[in-house]
Enzyme design. Structure first.
Site, short mmCIF file in Angstrom:
data_model
loop_
_atom_site.label_atom_id
_atom_site.label_comp_id
_atom_site.label_asym_id
_atom_site.label_seq_id
_atom_site.Cartn_x
_atom_site.Cartn_y
_atom_site.Cartn_z
N HIS A 185 91.66 -118.11 -53.51
CA HIS A 185 91.23 -117.50 -54.79
C HIS A 185 89.72 -117.70 -55.06
CE1 HIS A 185 92.24 -121.24 -57.53
NE2 HIS A 185 91.65 -121.60 -56.43
N GLU A 186 89.25 -117.01 -56.08
CA GLU A 186 87.82 -117.02 -56.45
C GLU A 186 86.93 -116.53 -55.30
OE1 GLU A 186 87.98 -117.65 -60.28
OE2 GLU A 186 86.12 -117.42 -59.19
#
Lengths: 344, 271
Positions: A185-186
């Site tokens: 993620h991110e």
């Protein structure tokens, strides 16, 4: 898999009835708004990964100190009582590896957070600019390195628990599952690598990378003059020189070689991350050495000795890998790039 | 079982001896702070992490959130922990004093988050997402939006999300399809799907502000104008996640149902 306590949703907007929203910021500035929260968010992801590594380190350290198992190679007599796991060299190797990754990752994230403060509040404009440049080039590493190596640390934690570590009766398997989200993620770690090599080391004519190299050089020069850290300082200086040459070569690659160059982006991030972690460990080593010189309390001395030893371990075991990685990068290593779909 | 929380001695070593964080208190922005306030903040974080976050780390893994078609149920310890977090002011620790925040340096903010993350990363994630969303609203939102959203977020009464990823566009923002069309009354009509949105549905707060990355469509001379590919618009709203919204990861996105509660109901009332 992990982060099970955090609700994950699919949101459908306007499917059954109109969905109302309000524009935040100027029209067409959405990406800019998003990137405003990205620096802090990416530090938070790296930090979360480092903290999961840290928790696994602490659990496995506690287990290694209390679990009695086997005897040292020098005292194999089964009539003798078993020793704690930590008495075995291979267990200490896995503990020290975790310590280096977890505490190094934490240090890296806090260094980045400190730079956020410098970039916003330093009195001199030059200092603010320098901090912003350092952040530019560090953020992809801050996000990706702890998430890759935090997982590696959690693997060691499970290994120390042996069969028990594989079960749900002990907490280390959850830490590994939780940590597996962080490279995803991110912005996946692959995207971070492309951002680093494709953009960050090139922006402002390479000024961000130059600022990083200068900061690392300053630390390694200070260490090279130091009695206990001379070898470590030299190891990092050599790795940095190698990384600088390789970076020049890659950023100077011709347009025709660009795809082949970017095919090595993950290798490049891993290599530069190793140099940067060496930097954060050397900073810790210098601070520890300074305190050790005046510290009398035994537990404090142990703490600082532990920091110095982890610093040495990182310089001897991880930093030298930079040379091999740079050799591959220099020749725009292309076996994976040239692999054909049909050959799999 | 060992204490998983990040070693305070290590944290102090990094903050004080490596990063000289106290020197930040000489800066105008942090002049209200001192070594003592930094310590007090970290002491409180450690105490709360130990008492409210670490104990349910395992249980929230084993009893993950459930979705019954209209409500997401989460073990009560999660809300208790986050209420304690907000109550201690941590949701607002990055925010300006004039907004009711603590105006702490980022270095201390991240050190505090390190304490909570080492205790329980899944529960801390709700707080992290809310802080990040509040950060954007504080920086970019119009005054009237700040009035409605920012304060409750800083107090932990409204939580936030970042809704960027779409089913067909993970890493590739250029391919996002969610659109925002001006309704003519200052609001926008949002159409599209976002996936893997952490904290996207729950009963932990009165409301949820979803920061949604969308392409803006504006009517010009009766024709729709599509925003350029490179610069999608960033809309934030009380989104009405009508349709599928799932709580538990294992079965996510396969449960039918609708979410209409928060969003429109709560926020439009206030606006």
């Amino acid at each position: 898999m992990g982060y099970r306590g955090t609700v994950s949703t699919m949101l459908n907007f306007g499917e059954r009835q109109p969905c109302t929203g309000w524009l935040v910021g100027a029209p067409h500035e959405g990406l800019a708004c998003m990137f405003h929260m990205m620096n802090e968010a990416r530090i938070a992801v790296g930090l979360g990964a480092a903290m999961l590594a840290y928790a696994g380190y602490r659990h496995s350290l506690d287990y290694a100190r209390t679990r009695l198992q086997g005897r040292p190679p020098s005292a194999k007599d089964p009539a003798r009582p078993p020793v704690p796991l930590v008495a075995h060299a291979d267990i200490r190797r896995m503990l020290l590896t975790q310590k280096a990754y977890a505490e190094g990752g934490l240090a890296l994230c806090l260094v980045a957070a400190r730079l956020v403060d410098e970039a916003k509040t330093a009195e001199a404009a030059d200092d603010r600019r320098r901090a912003a440049l350092l952040l530019d080039v560090l953020i992809p590493i801050v996000k990706a390195w702890p998430s890759d190596y935090g997982i590696a640390a959690n693997q060691h934690a499970i290994q120390i628990f042996g069969g028990y570590g594989y079960t749900r009766d002990y907490p280390v398997e959850q830490l590994l599952r939780d940590n597996r989200l962080n490279p995803i993620h991110e912005g996946t770690n692959g995207i971070q690598a492309l951002d680093l090599l494709g953009r960050k080391v090139r922006i402002y004519g390479g000024a961000a990378f130059d600022a990083l190299a200068a900061a690392i050089r300053e630390t390694s020069a200070a260490a090279a003059r130091h009695e206990d850290l001379g070898e470590a300082g030299i190891a990092l200086a050599l790795a940095l020189d190698r990384a600088v040459l390789t970076t020049k070569r890659l950023t100077g690659a011709s347009e025709g070689d660009r795809e082949r160059m970017l095919a090595n982006a993950s290798l490049y991030l891993d290599m530069l991350g190793r140099v940067v972690l060496g930097w954060t460990w050397l900073r810790q080593g210098l601070a520890a050495a300074a305190r050790l010189a005046h510290e009398a309390a035994p537990d404090a001395r142990d703490f600082y000795r532990g920091k110095l030893h982890a610093c040495r371990w990182y310089m001897r075991n991880e930093v030298p890998l930079v040379a091999h990685q740079c050799a591959l990068l220099d020749e725009l290593e292309a076996t994976a790039f040239e692999m054909q779909d049909e050959w799999f | 079982m060992a204490n998983p929380i990040v070693d305070r001695r290590d944290l102090s070593f990094l903050l004080d001896e490596v990063l000289a964080v106290e020197t930040l208190t000489r800066r105008a922005r942090f002049a209200e702070h001192s070594r003592a306030t930094f310590d007090a903040v970290l002491d409180t974080a450690e105490r709360l992490a130990q008492a409210e976050f670490a104990p349910h780390n395992r249980r929230s893994d084993e009893e993950e959130p459930r979705w019954d078609g209209s409500v997401v149920t989460i073990i009560p310890e999660v809300k208790a922990a986050l209420d304690a977090f907000s109550g201690a002011g941590f949701m607002a620790m990055r925010a300006d004093l004039e907004d009711g925040g603590m105006q702490l340096p980022e270095t201390i903010v991240q050190a505090v988050m390190a304490v909570f993350m080492s205790a329980n990363i899944a529960t801390t994630a709700y707080a992290m997402l809310t802080q990040a969303a509040a950060n954007v609203i504080a920086r970019f939102a119009a005054p009237e939006q700040r009035a409605v959203w920012l304060q409750p977020m800083l107090e932990g009464r409204i939580f936030g999300t970042m809704a960027l990823t779409e089913p067909q566009a993970g890493s590739s923002f250029a391919d996002i399809r969610t659109s925002a069309e001006a309704a003519g009354d200052g609001t926008w009509r949002i159409v599209g799907s976002k996936i893997f949105i952490s904290g996207g549905a729950h009963e932990l707060s009165d409301n949820i502000v979803h920061l949604v990355l969308a392409r803006s469509r504006e009517r010009r001379s009766g024709r729709r104008h599509r925003a350029s590919r490179a610069s999608p618009s960033f809309s934030c709203q009380n989104i009405c996640p009508v349709g599928r919204a799932a709580a538990a990861r294992a079965t996510a996105s396969h449960w039918p149902g609708s979410f209409t509660r928060w969003a429109i109901a709560a926020l439009s009332r206030r606006c």
